[in-house]
Scaffold this motif. Sequence first.
Motif, PDB file in Angstrom:
ATOM      1  N   PHE A  99     -24.928 -30.643  30.821  1.00 41.00           N
ATOM      2  CA  PHE A  99     -24.261 -29.575  30.084  1.00 41.00           C
ATOM      3  C   PHE A  99     -25.253 -28.859  29.161  1.00 41.00           C
ATOM      4  N   GLY A 100     -26.264 -29.582  28.718  1.00 42.13           N
ATOM      5  CA  GLY A 100     -27.298 -28.950  27.910  1.00 42.13           C
ATOM      6  C   GLY A 100     -28.049 -27.890  28.695  1.00 42.13           C
ATOM      7  N   GLN A 101     -28.156 -28.087  30.015  1.00 41.91           N
ATOM      8  CA  GLN A 101     -28.811 -27.086  30.858  1.00 41.91           C
ATOM      9  C   GLN A 101     -27.889 -25.907  31.171  1.00 41.91           C
ATOM     10  N   ALA A 102     -26.592 -26.061  30.933  1.00 34.88           N
ATOM     11  CA  ALA A 102     -25.643 -24.953  31.147  1.00 34.88           C
ATOM     12  C   ALA A 102     -25.688 -24.044  29.927  1.00 34.88           C
ATOM     13  N   GLU A 103     -26.799 -23.332  29.792  1.00 35.16           N
ATOM     14  CA  GLU A 103     -27.083 -22.633  28.537  1.00 35.16           C
ATOM     15  C   GLU A 103     -26.224 -21.400  28.306  1.00 35.16           C
ATOM     16  N   GLY A 104     -25.445 -21.011  29.307  1.00 32.10           N
ATOM     17  CA  GLY A 104     -24.532 -19.901  29.091  1.00 32.10           C
ATOM     18  C   GLY A 104     -23.353 -20.294  28.226  1.00 32.10           C
ATOM     19  N   ARG A 105     -23.057 -21.571  28.191  1.00 31.03           N
ATOM     20  CA  ARG A 105     -21.898 -22.067  27.453  1.00 31.03           C
ATOM     21  C   ARG A 105     -22.354 -22.714  26.157  1.00 31.03           C
ATOM     22  N   ASP A 106     -22.384 -21.944  25.104  1.00 36.58           N
ATOM     23  CA  ASP A 106     -22.888 -22.454  23.828  1.00 36.58           C
ATOM     24  C   ASP A 106     -22.042 -23.606  23.297  1.00 36.58           C
ATOM     25  N   PHE A 107     -20.751 -23.592  23.623  1.00 40.04           N
ATOM     26  CA  PHE A 107     -19.865 -24.649  23.115  1.00 40.04           C
ATOM     27  C   PHE A 107     -20.284 -26.022  23.666  1.00 40.04           C
ATOM     28  N   TRP A 108     -20.924 -26.014  24.824  1.00 40.33           N
ATOM     29  CA  TRP A 108     -21.349 -27.285  25.433  1.00 40.33           C
ATOM     30  C   TRP A 108     -22.708 -27.755  24.932  1.00 40.33           C
ATOM     31  N   GLN A 109     -23.329 -26.975  24.053  1.00 38.95           N
ATOM     32  CA  GLN A 109     -24.678 -27.329  23.596  1.00 38.95           C
ATOM     33  C   GLN A 109     -24.634 -28.224  22.364  1.00 38.95           C
ATOM     34  N   SER A 110     -23.503 -28.808  22.081  1.00 37.29           N
ATOM     35  CA  SER A 110     -23.352 -29.606  20.868  1.00 37.29           C
ATOM     36  C   SER A 110     -24.292 -30.807  20.869  1.00 37.29           C
ATOM     37  N   PRO A 111     -25.018 -31.022  19.764  1.00 36.53           N
ATOM     38  CA  PRO A 111     -25.876 -32.213  19.671  1.00 36.53           C
ATOM     39  C   PRO A 111     -25.065 -33.501  19.622  1.00 36.53           C
TER      40      PRO A 111
END
Lengths: 246, 197
Positions: A99-111
């Motif tokens: 999901f970290g590589q799915a950079e279009g979806r900022d909501f999924w970039q949560s640490p």
Amino acid sequence: MSDRLLGIGAAAIGMVFLAITALLLIWDLKRPERFWYLLGKPNPRSWLVWGGYILLVVGGLAFFWAVASLAGWQGIERLLAWLALPGGIAAAGYTAFLFGQAEGRDFWQSPLLLPILLVQALVAGTAALLLLLVAGGALEGRAWLGWVLGGGLIGLFVLVASELLVPHANLHVAKAARLLTHGPYRGERLVVGLGVGVLVPLIALALGWAGGNLAPWSVVAAVAALIGLWSYERLWVETGQDIPLS
Amino acid sequence: MTICPTKALFRRPDGIVDFDADRCIGCKSCMQACPYDALYIDPITRTAAKCNYCSHRVVRGLLPACVVVCPEKAIIAGDLDDPTSEIHQLVAREPVMVRKSEQGTRPKLFYLGADEASLTPEVQTRTNGYLWAEVRPDDRPAEAVRGAEYLPGPADARVADDVCIPSRGDGRSPVISGRSRSEAVRWRWVGRCSPVA
């Protein structure tokens, strides 16, 4: 008896759900007949590829663990059980990197995604073991699993609340989080995710400990926790995709 | 491009991000990774697809088709590294804007005179109720489109844009989809199209 039940049962549950995961991943492809490209034409920088490898390895570990348990090879079984620990962490945690590589979806970039996934795996695994032990009448002496389930749920609540309620990285994340906290997903998140998924299990476990009859209450707690996990994960994935990119 | 599990999405030596449909397994991960919503699923090949800057034309020294066909010369294309090119001078001279540079994509698509709200969809506030438009039957954002839904919305174009849908054998002409199903109805392909194998 309970050791043998846990050995075979845990491995069998792992294998079944790994197989379901793999089948669902292939079924979701637009060109499922090309799934073997993951092995034949892989991109080693993609976590989708590494996830496929991890699921294969962990599935193999679970298979040999079940065989060793059936055959009574205790030394090998213990070794495989220890190997299954990093295997399980990898199987539960690789999704955070994907999901970290799915950079279009900022909501999924949560640490917090990696710790949340690991705690969710702890909760789901503990719930499955509780159901297994109750079904096999072998919960005696394993009541500490209830504490693990309760502690995991409290930890998960803290992590999810932190993810949703702290200031967000940008407007995209804030709008997605608002869908969960104030938008159309609020009701299900509160009723199923929090109510059924966290409060019901904690109350059930408390009643089980208070009444000295943990077995039936741990079944309630385990089933409710699994329902809550399923609901929140589905909402979380859908919410991330509801914010338009263009 | 790191997310593509089969290297179907790749960057060419000349910098163009291109796509090899023969390697695509249709996992849709690229659609989640692209911050510009540039990829969509081609319903004929059932693989992902995207604009590749008409690379088949560019390698022959031609301009992309959209540049040639635009009657207002609203799209300027060229070599940014060539100081004598119009695009180089335009970018150097004018206050241009880019989308989502914070994603590290080093965008080469520059907007001139664009409003912030047209470049950042999150800035726009859309309600679910429009006076003359269809509205969603649920409370999700009007832009949210998923699965087989065909309610009007910007995401509809991403699903099947600029592709032909073969006739279903009932004699009806194929339909080119527009930005929404209601808009698509107004555009019909007169000829036949051949499905890609």
